[in-house]
Design a protein around this motif. Structure first.
Motif, mmCIF file in Angstrom:
data_model
loop_
_atom_site.group_PDB
_atom_site.id
_atom_site.type_symbol
_atom_site.label_atom_id
_atom_site.label_comp_id
_atom_site.label_asym_id
_atom_site.label_seq_id
_atom_site.Cartn_x
_atom_site.Cartn_y
_atom_site.Cartn_z
ATOM 1 N N GLY A 1 0.794 -1.221 0.000
ATOM 2 C CA GLY A 1 0.000 0.000 0.000
ATOM 3 C C GLY A 1 0.827 1.272 0.000
ATOM 4 N N TYR A 2 0.107 2.408 0.143
ATOM 5 C CA TYR A 2 0.731 3.724 0.070
ATOM 6 C C TYR A 2 0.338 4.567 1.280
ATOM 7 C CZ TYR A 2 1.772 2.532 -4.768
ATOM 8 O OH TYR A 2 2.245 1.918 -5.893
ATOM 9 N N VAL A 3 1.311 5.327 1.785
ATOM 10 C CA VAL A 3 1.104 6.173 2.959
ATOM 11 C C VAL A 3 1.543 7.596 2.635
ATOM 12 C CG1 VAL A 3 1.727 6.580 5.375
ATOM 13 C CG2 VAL A 3 1.446 4.231 4.537
ATOM 14 N N ASP A 4 0.655 8.551 2.886
ATOM 15 C CA ASP A 4 0.946 9.966 2.664
ATOM 16 C C ASP A 4 1.588 10.537 3.929
ATOM 17 O OD1 ASP A 4 1.028 12.518 1.646
ATOM 18 O OD2 ASP A 4 -1.112 12.925 1.892
ATOM 19 N N ILE A 5 2.782 11.106 3.778
ATOM 20 C CA ILE A 5 3.481 11.743 4.898
ATOM 21 C C ILE A 5 3.337 13.252 4.721
ATOM 22 C CG2 ILE A 5 5.660 11.964 6.139
ATOM 23 C CD1 ILE A 5 4.566 9.112 6.089
ATOM 24 N N TYR A 6 2.632 13.900 5.653
ATOM 25 C CA TYR A 6 2.366 15.325 5.477
ATOM 26 C C TYR A 6 2.316 16.058 6.814
ATOM 27 C CZ TYR A 6 -2.481 14.139 6.752
ATOM 28 O OH TYR A 6 -3.607 13.683 7.401
ATOM 29 N N ALA A 7 2.568 17.366 6.737
ATOM 30 C CA ALA A 7 2.453 18.240 7.902
ATOM 31 C C ALA A 7 1.192 19.077 7.754
ATOM 32 C CB ALA A 7 3.676 19.142 8.011
ATOM 33 N N LEU A 8 0.578 19.399 8.880
ATOM 34 C CA LEU A 8 -0.652 20.184 8.884
ATOM 35 C C LEU A 8 -0.449 21.413 9.758
ATOM 36 C CD1 LEU A 8 -3.452 19.773 7.570
ATOM 37 C CD2 LEU A 8 -4.237 18.864 9.760
ATOM 38 N N ALA A 9 -0.614 22.602 9.151
ATOM 39 C CA ALA A 9 -0.451 23.850 9.897
ATOM 40 C C ALA A 9 -1.691 24.133 10.742
ATOM 41 C CB ALA A 9 -0.202 25.002 8.929
ATOM 42 N N GLU A 10 -1.570 25.081 11.672
ATOM 43 C CA GLU A 10 -2.694 25.420 12.543
ATOM 44 C C GLU A 10 -3.886 25.955 11.757
ATOM 45 O OE1 GLU A 10 -1.404 28.043 15.592
ATOM 46 O OE2 GLU A 10 -0.096 26.568 16.559
ATOM 47 N N ASN A 11 -3.608 26.584 10.605
ATOM 48 C CA ASN A 11 -4.698 27.118 9.780
ATOM 49 C C ASN A 11 -5.310 26.061 8.863
ATOM 50 O OD1 ASN A 11 -2.730 26.758 7.853
ATOM 51 N ND2 ASN A 11 -2.554 28.916 7.280
ATOM 52 N N GLY A 12 -4.853 24.811 9.015
ATOM 53 C CA GLY A 12 -5.404 23.716 8.223
ATOM 54 C C GLY A 12 -4.690 23.457 6.917
ATOM 55 N N LYS A 13 -3.675 24.248 6.614
ATOM 56 C CA LYS A 13 -2.941 24.066 5.363
ATOM 57 C C LYS A 13 -2.100 22.798 5.432
ATOM 58 C CE LYS A 13 -0.256 26.749 2.028
ATOM 59 N NZ LYS A 13 0.420 28.041 1.770
ATOM 60 N N LYS A 14 -2.207 21.992 4.380
ATOM 61 C CA LYS A 14 -1.535 20.695 4.335
ATOM 62 C C LYS A 14 -0.337 20.755 3.401
ATOM 63 C CE LYS A 14 -2.592 15.832 3.236
ATOM 64 N NZ LYS A 14 -3.657 14.917 2.762
ATOM 65 N N TYR A 15 0.781 20.182 3.854
ATOM 66 C CA TYR A 15 2.002 20.162 3.056
ATOM 67 C C TYR A 15 2.518 18.733 2.980
ATOM 68 C CZ TYR A 15 6.813 21.134 1.576
ATOM 69 O OH TYR A 15 8.005 21.153 0.901
ATOM 70 N N THR A 16 2.381 18.124 1.806
ATOM 71 C CA THR A 16 2.834 16.749 1.619
ATOM 72 C C THR A 16 4.344 16.704 1.429
ATOM 73 O OG1 THR A 16 0.744 15.976 0.676
ATOM 74 C CG2 THR A 16 2.716 14.727 0.110
ATOM 75 N N GLN A 17 5.005 15.870 2.219
ATOM 76 C CA GLN A 17 6.455 15.732 2.111
ATOM 77 C C GLN A 17 6.859 14.549 1.244
ATOM 78 O OE1 GLN A 17 8.250 15.713 6.028
ATOM 79 N NE2 GLN A 17 8.317 17.932 6.045
ATOM 80 N N ALA A 18 6.100 13.457 1.338
ATOM 81 C CA ALA A 18 6.477 12.263 0.575
ATOM 82 C C ALA A 18 5.315 11.286 0.529
ATOM 83 C CB ALA A 18 7.689 11.589 1.209
ATOM 84 N N LEU A 19 5.370 10.401 -0.442
ATOM 85 C CA LEU A 19 4.429 9.286 -0.532
ATOM 86 C C LEU A 19 5.243 8.012 -0.333
ATOM 87 C CD1 LEU A 19 1.476 8.429 -1.152
ATOM 88 C CD2 LEU A 19 2.198 8.121 -3.527
ATOM 89 N N TYR A 20 4.975 7.311 0.763
ATOM 90 C CA TYR A 20 5.726 6.107 1.098
ATOM 91 C C TYR A 20 5.009 4.866 0.580
ATOM 92 C CZ TYR A 20 8.945 8.452 4.366
ATOM 93 O OH TYR A 20 9.924 9.227 4.930
ATOM 94 N N THR A 21 5.803 3.848 0.258
ATOM 95 C CA THR A 21 5.235 2.591 -0.209
ATOM 96 C C THR A 21 6.076 1.428 0.307
ATOM 97 O OG1 THR A 21 4.410 1.411 -2.165
ATOM 98 C CG2 THR A 21 6.495 2.616 -2.409
ATOM 99 N N LYS A 22 5.875 0.260 -0.274
ATOM 100 C CA LYS A 22 6.504 -0.982 0.178
ATOM 101 C C LYS A 22 8.005 -0.815 0.434
ATOM 102 C CE LYS A 22 5.231 -4.635 -2.074
ATOM 103 N NZ LYS A 22 5.116 -5.700 -3.118
ATOM 104 N N GLY A 23 8.428 -1.173 1.655
ATOM 105 C CA GLY A 23 9.844 -1.096 2.009
ATOM 106 C C GLY A 23 10.226 0.169 2.752
ATOM 107 N N ASN A 24 9.380 1.210 2.679
ATOM 108 C CA ASN A 24 9.654 2.434 3.441
ATOM 109 C C ASN A 24 9.291 2.214 4.912
ATOM 110 O OD1 ASN A 24 8.520 4.232 0.609
ATOM 111 N ND2 ASN A 24 10.616 4.250 1.356
ATOM 112 N N TYR A 25 9.930 2.972 5.792
ATOM 113 C CA TYR A 25 9.661 2.819 7.221
ATOM 114 C C TYR A 25 9.222 4.146 7.832
ATOM 115 C CZ TYR A 25 14.624 4.196 7.129
ATOM 116 O OH TYR A 25 15.814 4.822 6.867
ATOM 117 N N ILE A 26 8.530 4.048 8.968
ATOM 118 C CA ILE A 26 7.899 5.209 9.598
ATOM 119 C C ILE A 26 8.167 5.190 11.099
ATOM 120 C CG2 ILE A 26 5.678 6.346 10.074
ATOM 121 C CD1 ILE A 26 4.624 4.918 7.517
#
Length: 231
Positions: A58-83
């Motif tokens: 599968g796929y995992v979205d790695i993102y930060a969320l600001a206090e105003n609700g703005k979303k900033y995607t840093q990376a899309l992780y998949t098989k073999g990635n670690y968290i």
């Protein structure tokens, strides 16, 4: 979770095999399977993670969320990635969210066993050092592009990279896009994205339809990219 199941996971993925190849038996037997549905959060920004995860499917979205609700995607992780590796050593709050964007299967290890693994397995320490250096390098390149180059340049670069056949220049190229995803990835508003696309459309370089973007003038698009690089 039995050792045989872990061995199956390792046999089906070279990347995971490299990570777990020298994992001591006393640690190997403590890995656990876990599953998440699309849209479920496995790691929340600000919370302290207690487990280390490796994605099996599968796929995992790695993102930060600001206090105003703005979303900033840093990376899309998949098989073999670690968290969870950045925060788990010192029990620091998670810097980002980790959200399943498809059904996902992972294996996870509790913090105490993870730290013991690092202590006993020199191989995995070297593996993390190399892979995290690569991760930080890619994040640095992304941060540089986000801060040093204009939105027009980054959007054109996105379109060119989305082209399935970058070496082929047919008369027209249709590219499916998701403006919400572009907005998250580039950390800009959809209004700003639409403004750039309208400008390119008015110049006859692209056209816009319900499915996405049609590149009508590839040479013109490449010229606009070069001009916008120094704006």
């Amino acid at each position: 979770m039995g050792i045989s199941e872990i061995q199956k996971v390792m046999a089906n993925n070279l990347k995971i095999n490299k990570m777990l190849k020298f994992c001591p038996y006393e640690i190997l037997k403590h890995w656990q399977f876990c599953e998440y549905k699309k849209g479920e959060i496995l790691l929340k920004q600000g919370e302290i993670p207690e487990r280390f995860y490796i994605i099996i499917e599968g796929y995992v979205d790695i993102y930060a969320l600001a206090e105003n609700g703005k979303k900033y995607t840093q990376a899309l992780y998949t098989k073999g990635n670690y968290i969870g590796e950045l925060e788990i050593f010192d029990k620091k709050p998670a810097a980002c969210y980790a959200e399943a964007v498809s059904p996902i299967v992972l294996i996870s290890l509790a913090r105490d066993y993870f730290l013991k693994w690092i202590e006993l397995d020199i191989h995995i320490s070297n593996y993390f050092a190399k892979s995290m250096a690569s991760l930080f390098y890619n994040l640095s390149i992304k941060a540089m592009n986000d801060n040093l180059y204009s939105l027009k340049y980054r959007l054109i670069k996105y379109l060119l990279e989305s082209n399935q056949k970058p070496g082929d220049h047919p008369k027209e190229i249709e590219i499916s896009i998701n403006k919400d995803k572009i907005s998250e990835q580039l950390a800009v508003t959809k209004r700003s994205i639409n403004r750039v696309f309208r400008e390119l459309r008015d110049r006859g370089i692209i056209d816009i339809n319900n499915k996405g973007i049609i590149i009508k003038d590839m040479e013109g698009l490449l010229k606009e990219q070069e001009l916008s690089k120094n704006q």
